[in-house]
Write a protein that holds these residues in place. Structure first.
Motif, mmCIF file in Angstrom:
data_model
loop_
_atom_site.group_PDB
_atom_site.id
_atom_site.type_symbol
_atom_site.label_atom_id
_atom_site.label_comp_id
_atom_site.label_asym_id
_atom_site.label_seq_id
_atom_site.Cartn_x
_atom_site.Cartn_y
_atom_site.Cartn_z
ATOM 1 N N LYS A 195 0.973 -1.149 0.091
ATOM 2 C CA LYS A 195 -0.098 0.037 0.172
ATOM 3 C C LYS A 195 0.796 1.251 0.121
ATOM 4 O O LYS A 195 2.159 1.146 0.269
ATOM 5 N N PRO A 196 0.448 2.321 -0.462
ATOM 6 C CA PRO A 196 1.356 3.489 -0.355
ATOM 7 C C PRO A 196 2.231 3.684 0.949
ATOM 8 O O PRO A 196 1.479 3.810 1.917
ATOM 9 N N PRO A 197 3.171 4.114 0.745
ATOM 10 C CA PRO A 197 4.021 4.194 1.740
ATOM 11 C C PRO A 197 4.029 5.636 2.599
ATOM 12 O O PRO A 197 3.492 6.585 1.727
ATOM 13 N N LEU A 198 4.777 5.926 3.580
ATOM 14 C CA LEU A 198 5.096 7.248 3.988
ATOM 15 C C LEU A 198 6.197 7.870 3.488
ATOM 16 O O LEU A 198 7.307 6.900 3.537
ATOM 17 N N CYS A 199 6.341 8.813 3.317
ATOM 18 C CA CYS A 199 7.635 9.622 2.791
ATOM 19 C C CYS A 199 7.988 10.483 3.663
ATOM 20 O O CYS A 199 7.432 11.422 3.903
ATOM 21 N N SER A 200 9.401 10.440 3.755
ATOM 22 C CA SER A 200 10.080 11.508 4.994
ATOM 23 C C SER A 200 11.410 11.759 4.562
ATOM 24 O O SER A 200 12.026 11.261 3.529
ATOM 25 N N THR A 201 12.006 12.830 5.111
ATOM 26 C CA THR A 201 13.216 13.340 5.027
ATOM 27 C C THR A 201 14.111 12.724 5.982
ATOM 28 O O THR A 201 15.686 12.948 5.500
ATOM 29 N N THR A 249 -8.768 4.005 17.879
ATOM 30 C CA THR A 249 -8.752 4.491 16.591
ATOM 31 C C THR A 249 -7.377 3.993 15.855
ATOM 32 O O THR A 249 -6.271 3.491 16.614
ATOM 33 N N ALA A 250 -7.169 4.283 14.861
ATOM 34 C CA ALA A 250 -6.026 3.573 14.051
ATOM 35 C C ALA A 250 -4.770 4.451 14.544
ATOM 36 O O ALA A 250 -4.907 5.707 14.462
ATOM 37 N N THR A 251 -3.787 3.514 15.037
ATOM 38 C CA THR A 251 -2.625 4.337 15.388
ATOM 39 C C THR A 251 -1.358 3.848 14.726
ATOM 40 O O THR A 251 -0.989 2.870 14.767
ATOM 41 N N VAL A 309 -5.742 2.759 4.874
ATOM 42 C CA VAL A 309 -7.122 2.670 4.952
ATOM 43 C C VAL A 309 -7.973 1.357 4.540
ATOM 44 O O VAL A 309 -7.063 0.444 4.046
ATOM 45 N N GLY A 310 -9.059 1.217 4.937
ATOM 46 C CA GLY A 310 -9.779 -0.131 4.886
ATOM 47 C C GLY A 310 -9.424 -1.080 6.125
ATOM 48 O O GLY A 310 -8.550 -0.735 6.862
ATOM 49 N N ALA A 311 -9.809 -2.238 5.679
ATOM 50 C CA ALA A 311 -9.627 -3.319 6.781
ATOM 51 C C ALA A 311 -8.324 -3.675 6.769
ATOM 52 O O ALA A 311 -7.542 -3.637 5.788
ATOM 53 N N ALA A 312 -7.717 -4.357 8.010
ATOM 54 C CA ALA A 312 -6.151 -4.893 7.939
ATOM 55 C C ALA A 312 -6.109 -6.260 7.201
ATOM 56 O O ALA A 312 -7.317 -6.791 7.056
ATOM 57 N N GLU A 313 -5.050 -6.388 6.842
ATOM 58 C CA GLU A 313 -4.831 -7.678 6.152
ATOM 59 C C GLU A 313 -4.904 -8.815 6.898
ATOM 60 O O GLU A 313 -4.791 -8.861 8.118
ATOM 61 N N PRO A 314 -5.536 -9.851 6.325
ATOM 62 C CA PRO A 314 -5.671 -10.932 7.367
ATOM 63 C C PRO A 314 -4.325 -11.699 7.915
ATOM 64 O O PRO A 314 -3.228 -11.317 7.566
ATOM 65 N N CYS A 315 -4.651 -11.947 9.295
ATOM 66 C CA CYS A 315 -3.468 -12.486 10.117
ATOM 67 C C CYS A 315 -2.623 -13.715 9.356
ATOM 68 O O CYS A 315 -3.423 -14.542 8.824
ATOM 69 N N GLY A 316 -1.389 -13.556 9.065
ATOM 70 C CA GLY A 316 -0.549 -14.582 8.564
ATOM 71 C C GLY A 316 -0.457 -14.292 7.261
ATOM 72 O O GLY A 316 0.344 -14.963 6.248
ATOM 73 N N SER A 317 -0.911 -13.022 6.537
ATOM 74 C CA SER A 317 -0.765 -12.735 5.188
ATOM 75 C C SER A 317 0.448 -11.834 5.112
ATOM 76 O O SER A 317 0.772 -11.613 3.566
ATOM 77 N N LEU A 318 0.775 -11.051 5.921
ATOM 78 C CA LEU A 318 2.000 -9.975 5.837
ATOM 79 C C LEU A 318 3.239 -11.083 5.727
ATOM 80 O O LEU A 318 3.685 -11.665 6.444
ATOM 81 N N GLU A 319 4.254 -10.357 4.826
ATOM 82 C CA GLU A 319 5.344 -10.878 4.879
ATOM 83 C C GLU A 319 6.227 -10.721 5.961
ATOM 84 O O GLU A 319 6.365 -9.629 6.714
ATOM 85 N N GLY A 320 6.812 -11.859 6.508
ATOM 86 C CA GLY A 320 7.693 -11.778 7.659
ATOM 87 C C GLY A 320 6.981 -11.862 9.085
ATOM 88 O O GLY A 320 7.404 -11.847 10.252
#
Length: 712
Positions: A441-447, A530-532, A685-696
């Motif tokens: 999903k779109p990342p945060l960009c920072s300096t 709330t989303a944190t 935004v939207g629902a979280a990815e299912p538990c176990g679906s995220l890399e690592g």
């Protein structure tokens, strides 16, 4: 460090490697030397082509050839050179990688980098077909790499004088050290002899002691020993098998002759006798000059070329802190140097498809000098051009890099130095291996890192097991720090026989998964409505008493879905208690305003604890990027380290069982410091990815999560 296949942890060329068809007839080449070195290529037998692919990379045929580079002391370094598909002559930039796996026995596929470069892969001395003696993570290897970059490559008939360094894991470590060595040389001599233009490395270890072998001062008897003593040598043998056979079949005796020059002790101790990594790893339990002499961060001030770094938060091999630590060091040491880090969840080898398009454009900008690629990474101006050192003619090629850019791939954050991804899932490809989605999903960009605007927030660990920004219930909680800590879920980090076997063995030895408070573990819970978002380093600050003279603390962060009970294991931190007096505030890291977020311990001269005395234990919890969704909890567990966690085997069994007590009152405010971001910076935004679906990110469900059942 790396990869899949027969050699389970081997990384090669530059990710996974399979050797197949011979593509170049044998021949003899002799090229003029540069810089006073005698660089002659031996008779080159046919070499083997890399046929393994990234998601989104379409295989193409290319030519490659085996040869040698001779160093100043006469050492012959084994090299394999790969030419872009359809190459018929002319001068091109080069990408260079060196390691003690397949090295000069495994070709690098030019298609992985858009068929814009000649690829050079070398074996460190004492490995593969190279002569000399292997000395793991030595500055001699870096010196050899510097000679190849600045003398051997520029002297080749195909070279335009521009060179980039690449590598992940072992090759990444060697590449970073090579860049440091080149920068050191440049500090002593005019820069005109420097042909290095950019670096792109990942899977790094900043500090060989703190980053992997003795995290928190606790010995890791797992992966470092396994890799050094068995995995690396086996990967070297497997990765060079094709070249060994090719040399013999063509009657070229150079390879066997080089091997014959190695000390006889190499058969049993691959390193120089006085510098053996296993011997020193076992005997140097405190942080000594040996560790500093083999760590990247000690010479980071000499990095002076644009550098691209990648770091996975759940890296189970080279560790979860190296890339971020080195990036921060470069921010302090070379603030004007072009630099970029891509952060995200994932295990050691899982996210190349996420960061590779970004690093490819980085190299296309700073090495190939393509204006289109520079626009992608936000480079404001070209530091040189594609026509070689000293030329003033501008590059006319404005084509951006395309080798890994599917229709759904976006190169984000032009001009920013930090790209922070959240919730990365596996790539999706079609039947032709075209990239449909890179799983992000779109990342945060920072300096900068930690991110500007970070709201460093303390959450008190209350005596009733709750967490709050103001101190709640006071008192104390105790747990039995057993010789072996609770397992808290040991894997898997990927679908593999090794992980499933580890799970089975561990479960049989110490019992089921458990994240509930029990006699041998404390749990603290923080619910979210709330989303944190948090992003950056974390610190646990425990005021605790120990009934014995020593103990090991293991702090783990877990995301628990209150509705389903599913738990995702995010990050951890460790500390051996008898080093508490070696805390050094002058070398610790602080945020603006003086908030301590990363403690530094000297890890020398440990002192036995006074039984029952209260001490403040500041525990580094490694960096993490995560979004807690409404209805989820942050669980913080405190226990002894597990005997096995993924590939690591911590030496908690060295300490006898003891009763530890964590205090919570005004005088002893035990707490967890989190790097929270403003609500407006929530990238998901939207629902979280299912538990176990995220890399690592490891996951358990209620069916596999035990309830409190006492000691194992």
């Amino acid at each position: 460090m790396g990869g899949t296949g027969t050699a389970r942890f081997r990384l090669s060329a530059p990710w996974r490697m399979a050797l197949s068809c011979s593509v170049l007839a044998a021949g003899t080449l002799t090229w003029a030397a540069g810089g006073g070195y005698d660089l002659a290529a031996a008779k080159a037998p046919a070499c083997a082509q890399n046929t393994d692919q990234f998601p989104g990379e379409v295989e193409s045929a290319y030519n490659c050839q085996y040869t040698y580079a001779t160093m100043a002391d006469g050492t012959a370094i084994s090299v394999v050179v790969s030419y872009p598909a359809g190459y018929s002559g002319g001068k091109l930039p080069a990408l260079f990688m060196m390691d003690g796996y397949d090295g000069g026995g495994g070709s690098l596929d030019p298609n992985t980098y858009g068929n814009r470069y000649v690829m050079v892969h070398a074996s460190v001395r004492g490995t593969g077909c190279s002569s000399g003696t292997l000395d793991l993570f030595s500055w001699q290897d870096a010196e050899d790499g510097a000679d190849i970059v600045n003398s051997w490559i520029p002297a080749q008939p195909w070279a335009n004088g521009r060179v980039g360094i690449i590598g992940h894991s072992y090759p990444g470590l060697t590449g970073f050290m090579t860049a440091e060595r080149i920068g050191f040389d440049e500090s002593l001599h005019p820069a005109s002899s420097n042909h290095l233009d950019a670096v792109s490395v990942s899977g790094l270890i900043d500090d060989l002691y703190r980053g992997i072998t003795y995290m928190g001062g606790i010995p890791d008897d797992g992966f470092p020993v396994l890799w050094t003593g068995a995995v690396r040598p086996e990967s070297e043998l497997q990765g060079n098998a094709q070249r060994y056979g090719a040399e013999a079949s063509t009657g070229d005796t150079a390879c066997l002759g080089n091997i014959a020059t190695r000390p006889a002790s190499d058969a049993l101790a691959p390193d120089a006798a006085t510098d053996d990594a296993i011997v020193n790893g076992v005997t140097q339990e405190q942080d000594t000059s040996w560790w500093w002499a083999h760590s990247l961060i000690t010479q980071a001030r000499y990095i002076n070329e644009p550098i691209h770094i990648d770091q996975q938060y759940q890296d189970e091999q080279t560790g979860p802190r190296g890339g971020a630590e080195l990036f921060q060091a470069l921010e302090n040491l070379a603030p004007s140097l072009p630099k970029r880090i891509v952060l995200g969840n994932g295990r050691h080898d899982s996210t190349g498809h996420v960061y590779h398009p970004d690093e490819e454009n980085w190299l296309d900008c700073y090495v190939a000098q393509l204006a289109g690629a520079c626009a992608k990474v936000g480079a404001s101006s070209l530091v040189a051009n594609a026509n070689g050192p000293g030329s003033t003619a501008p590059s006319t090629d404005t084509t951006p890099s395309t080798a890994m850019l599917g229709a759904a791939t976006h190169i984000p954050c032009p001009g920013d130095s930090v790209v922070a991804y959240f919730e990365s899932t596996p790539a999706v490809t079609d039947a032709a291996n075209n990239l449909v989605s890179n799983g992000t999903k779109p990342p945060l960009c920072s300096t900068s890192f930690p991110l500007p605007g970070t709201q460093w927030t303390n959450y008190f660990l209350n005596a009733d097991g709750s967490m709050s920004t103001t101190q709640g219930a006071t008192g104390q909680r105790s747990y039995l720090s057993a010789a072996i800590g609770p397992d808290d879920y040991v894997g898997p980090t990927e679908v593999s026989q090794v992980d499933s076997t580890t799970d089975t063995l561990y479960g049989a030895a110490v019992g089921p998964v458990l994240s509930s408070s029990a006699p041998d573990e404390l749990t603290y819970a923080l619910p979210f409505t709330t989303a944190t978002t948090l992003e950056g380093p974390i610190m646990a600050d425990l005021y605790a008493s120990v009934a014995g003279i020593n103990t090991d603390f293991f702090v783990q962060l877990i995301d628990r879905d209150e509705a389903t009970g599913a738990e995702q294991f995010l990050q951890y931190g460790l500390l051996r208690a008898d080093y508490v007096s070696t805390f050094d505030p002058t070398l610790s890291d602080y945020a603006a305003g003086g908030t301590l977020y990363r403690p530094y311990y000297a890890f020398t001269n440990p002192a036995p604890l006074s039984p029952g005395a209260v001490n403040e234990y500041r525990i580094e919890v490694f960096p993490l990027g995560w979004v807690f969704r409404p209805g989820h909890q942050l669980l913080v567990t405190v226990s002894a380290p597990p005997a096995i966690d993924q590939l690591y085997g911590w030496g908690g069994e060295e300490n006898p069982a003891t009763l530890n007590t964590v205090l919570a009152d005004a005088a002893h405010p035990s707490r967890l410091l989190l790097p929270l971001l403003p609500a407006a910076d929530n990238p998901l935004v939207g629902a979280a990815e299912p538990c176990g679906s995220l890399e690592g990110v490891r996951c358990t469900t209620p069916a596999t999560t035990a309830t409190a059942s006492g000691l194992r």
